[in-house]
Scaffold this motif. Structure first.
Motif, PDB file in Angstrom:
ATOM      1  N   PHE A  35       0.773  -1.237  -0.121  1.00  0.00           N
ATOM      2  CA  PHE A  35      -0.077   0.046   0.015  1.00  0.00           C
ATOM      3  C   PHE A  35       0.918   1.342  -0.169  1.00  0.00           C
ATOM      4  CE2 PHE A  35      -3.986  -1.924   1.031  1.00  0.00           C
ATOM      5  CZ  PHE A  35      -3.527  -3.262   1.994  1.00  0.00           C
ATOM      6  N   TYR A  37       0.132   5.320   1.070  1.00  0.00           N
ATOM      7  CA  TYR A  37      -0.373   6.363   1.973  1.00  0.00           C
ATOM      8  C   TYR A  37       0.228   7.603   1.601  1.00  0.00           C
ATOM      9  CZ  TYR A  37      -3.649   2.444   3.914  1.00  0.00           C
ATOM     10  OH  TYR A  37      -4.454   1.870   4.196  1.00  0.00           O
ATOM     11  N   GLY A  43      -2.343  15.597   9.012  1.00  0.00           N
ATOM     12  CA  GLY A  43      -2.009  14.441   9.707  1.00  0.00           C
ATOM     13  C   GLY A  43      -2.884  13.135   9.420  1.00  0.00           C
ATOM     14  N   GLU A  44      -4.036  13.414   8.379  1.00  0.00           N
ATOM     15  CA  GLU A  44      -4.765  12.197   8.170  1.00  0.00           C
ATOM     16  C   GLU A  44      -4.171  11.311   7.197  1.00  0.00           C
ATOM     17  OE1 GLU A  44      -8.797  13.151   7.832  1.00  0.00           O
ATOM     18  OE2 GLU A  44      -9.445  11.362   7.279  1.00  0.00           O
ATOM     19  N   MET A  45      -4.160  10.013   7.407  1.00  0.00           N
ATOM     20  CA  MET A  45      -3.334   9.343   6.431  1.00  0.00           C
ATOM     21  C   MET A  45      -4.531   8.837   4.998  1.00  0.00           C
ATOM     22  SD  MET A  45      -0.513   7.978   7.571  1.00  0.00           S
ATOM     23  CE  MET A  45      -0.194   6.525   7.023  1.00  0.00           C
ATOM     24  N   ARG A  95       1.126  -5.480   4.273  1.00  0.00           N
ATOM     25  CA  ARG A  95       0.192  -6.409   5.139  1.00  0.00           C
ATOM     26  C   ARG A  95       0.238  -7.999   4.621  1.00  0.00           C
ATOM     27  NH1 ARG A  95      -5.342  -6.155   3.199  1.00  0.00           N
ATOM     28  NH2 ARG A  95      -4.597  -7.676   2.074  1.00  0.00           N
ATOM     29  N   PHE A 108       4.635  -0.125   8.448  1.00  0.00           N
ATOM     30  CA  PHE A 108       4.812   1.083   7.654  1.00  0.00           C
ATOM     31  C   PHE A 108       6.390   1.366   7.596  1.00  0.00           C
ATOM     32  CE2 PHE A 108       0.869   3.103   7.139  1.00  0.00           C
ATOM     33  CZ  PHE A 108      -0.181   2.573   7.545  1.00  0.00           C
TER      34      PHE A 108
ATOM     35  N   TYR B  33      -8.441  -0.969  13.749  1.00  0.00           N
ATOM     36  CA  TYR B  33      -7.077  -1.111  13.938  1.00  0.00           C
ATOM     37  C   TYR B  33      -6.713   0.207  14.695  1.00  0.00           C
ATOM     38  CZ  TYR B  33      -7.330  -3.884   9.816  1.00  0.00           C
ATOM     39  OH  TYR B  33      -7.939  -4.901   8.994  1.00  0.00           O
ATOM     40  N   TYR B  35      -3.109   2.297  15.591  1.00  0.00           N
ATOM     41  CA  TYR B  35      -1.875   2.713  15.582  1.00  0.00           C
ATOM     42  C   TYR B  35      -1.106   3.897  16.407  1.00  0.00           C
ATOM     43  CZ  TYR B  35      -2.369  -0.269  11.399  1.00  0.00           C
ATOM     44  OH  TYR B  35      -2.656  -1.334  10.456  1.00  0.00           O
ATOM     45  N   PRO B  43       3.558   5.031  11.171  1.00  0.00           N
ATOM     46  CA  PRO B  43       2.604   4.545  12.323  1.00  0.00           C
ATOM     47  C   PRO B  43       3.003   3.060  12.726  1.00  0.00           C
ATOM     48  CG  PRO B  43       1.272   5.402  10.530  1.00  0.00           C
ATOM     49  CD  PRO B  43       2.880   5.404  10.289  1.00  0.00           C
ATOM     50  N   LEU B  91      -3.638   6.835  15.954  1.00  0.00           N
ATOM     51  CA  LEU B  91      -4.397   6.801  14.746  1.00  0.00           C
ATOM     52  C   LEU B  91      -5.391   5.641  14.765  1.00  0.00           C
ATOM     53  CD1 LEU B  91      -1.582   7.408  11.981  1.00  0.00           C
ATOM     54  CD2 LEU B  91      -3.462   8.906  12.576  1.00  0.00           C
ATOM     55  N   THR B 100      -8.590  -2.959   2.500  1.00  0.00           N
ATOM     56  CA  THR B 100      -7.730  -1.652   2.538  1.00  0.00           C
ATOM     57  C   THR B 100      -8.289  -0.822   3.808  1.00  0.00           C
ATOM     58  OG1 THR B 100      -7.525  -1.160   0.187  1.00  0.00           O
ATOM     59  CG2 THR B 100      -7.401   0.745   1.578  1.00  0.00           C
ATOM     60  N   GLN B 101      -7.286  -0.429   4.592  1.00  0.00           N
ATOM     61  CA  GLN B 101      -7.801   0.322   5.791  1.00  0.00           C
ATOM     62  C   GLN B 101      -7.861   1.868   5.735  1.00  0.00           C
ATOM     63  OE1 GLN B 101      -4.957  -1.019   8.997  1.00  0.00           O
ATOM     64  NE2 GLN B 101      -4.782  -3.157   8.222  1.00  0.00           N
ATOM     65  N   TYR B 102      -8.804   2.286   6.297  1.00  0.00           N
ATOM     66  CA  TYR B 102      -9.054   3.881   6.038  1.00  0.00           C
ATOM     67  C   TYR B 102      -8.823   4.533   7.495  1.00  0.00           C
ATOM     68  CZ  TYR B 102     -10.900   2.512   1.660  1.00  0.00           C
ATOM     69  OH  TYR B 102     -10.826   2.129   0.189  1.00  0.00           O
ATOM     70  N   PHE B 103      -8.097   5.544   7.385  1.00  0.00           N
ATOM     71  CA  PHE B 103      -7.606   6.121   8.796  1.00  0.00           C
ATOM     72  C   PHE B 103      -8.560   7.199   9.338  1.00  0.00           C
ATOM     73  CE2 PHE B 103      -3.739   4.156  10.008  1.00  0.00           C
ATOM     74  CZ  PHE B 103      -3.559   3.080   8.891  1.00  0.00           C
ATOM     75  N   GLY B 104      -8.659   7.575  10.266  1.00  0.00           N
ATOM     76  CA  GLY B 104      -9.126   8.527  10.858  1.00  0.00           C
ATOM     77  C   GLY B 104      -8.133   9.678  11.127  1.00  0.00           C
ATOM     78  N   PRO B 105      -8.707  10.940  11.652  1.00  0.00           N
ATOM     79  CA  PRO B 105      -7.689  12.124  11.541  1.00  0.00           C
ATOM     80  C   PRO B 105      -6.505  11.998  12.748  1.00  0.00           C
ATOM     81  CG  PRO B 105      -9.782  12.667  12.609  1.00  0.00           C
ATOM     82  CD  PRO B 105      -9.955  11.276  12.007  1.00  0.00           C
TER      83      PRO B 105
END
Lengths: 118, 112
Positions: A35, A37, A43-45, A95, A108, B33, B35, B43, B91, B100-105
């Protein structure tokens, strides 16, 4: 165990030019996913692109493409036609896929800071 | 639709205090998840839930860290007796199954 190495702490590119961000990986798993990112200063991924280890074609998503070379264990990100908004930190991650060790867990790299100049 | 949300966005606490960090995943995502990201680093995995159960908690650094997801949706990361070294951005990410992982802020935790 998985390991991701990003050897470029920082990269610079001129607006509208293409840039390649390097990523090499190490794993004992036979099936895995790779992946990229993007992390802006907010800050958001943000997920950019995914490549499965058994995918024969390199993944593409708009201006992003992943140059996957399995034998070399590399998964470089190519950004075409760079824009000022592309300036951010970029992370490569991997992963293991189903049946692999630590299934679900992303590992990562250290990241590469990309700066796009006008 | 709504993305992953995390509260608070910032938390400042004193050494030795207890903190709770909350994560609201994307609706319908079964996997969640946590991190931790230290300054200038990528992360690092802490824990992963599939539904209500922790499928992998191998990344929790010690027994001061604990996370729950009692109803298979919202999750809370709990840190007891905080230390200055716990300061980081925490995170949360969610995914349908383990795609696929979607992240928060993120929540920026500062321990004084």
């Amino acid at each position: 165990a998985q390991k991701i190495t990003q050897t470029q702490p920082g990269m610079f590119v001129q607006e509208k030019e293409a840039v390649t961000l390097d990523c090499t990986y190490d794993t004992s798993d036979q099936s895995y996913g790779l992946f990229w990112y993007k992390q802006p200063s907010s800050g958001e991924m943000i997920f950019l692109i995914y490549q499965g280890s058994y995918d024969e074609q390199n993944a593409t998503e708009g201006r992003y493409s992943l140059n996957f070379q399995k034998a070399r264990k590399s998964a470089n990100l190519v950004i075409s036609a760079s824009q000022l908004g592309d300036s951010a930190m970029y992370f490569c991650a991997m992963r293991p896929n189903a049946g692999g060790t630590s299934y679900g867990k992303l590992t990562f790299g250290q990241g590469t800071i990309l700066t796009v100049h006008p | 639709g709504a993305g992953v949300s995390q509260t608070p966005s910032n938390k400042v606490t004193e050494k030795g205090k207890y903190v709770e960090l909350r994560c609201d995943p994307i609706s319908g995502h079964t996997a969640l998840y946590w991190y931790r990201q230290s300054l200038g680093q990528g992360p690092e995995f802490l824990i992963y839930f599939q539904g209500t159960g922790a499928a992998d908690d191998s990344g929790l650094p010690n027994d001061r860290f604990f996370a729950v997801r009692p109803e298979g949706s919202v999750s809370t990361l709990k840190i007891q007796r905080t230390e200055r070294g716990d300061s980081a951005v925490y995170l949360c990410a969610s995914s349908p199954n383990t795609d696929t992982q979607y992240f928060g802020p993120g929540t920026r935790l500062t321990v004084l």
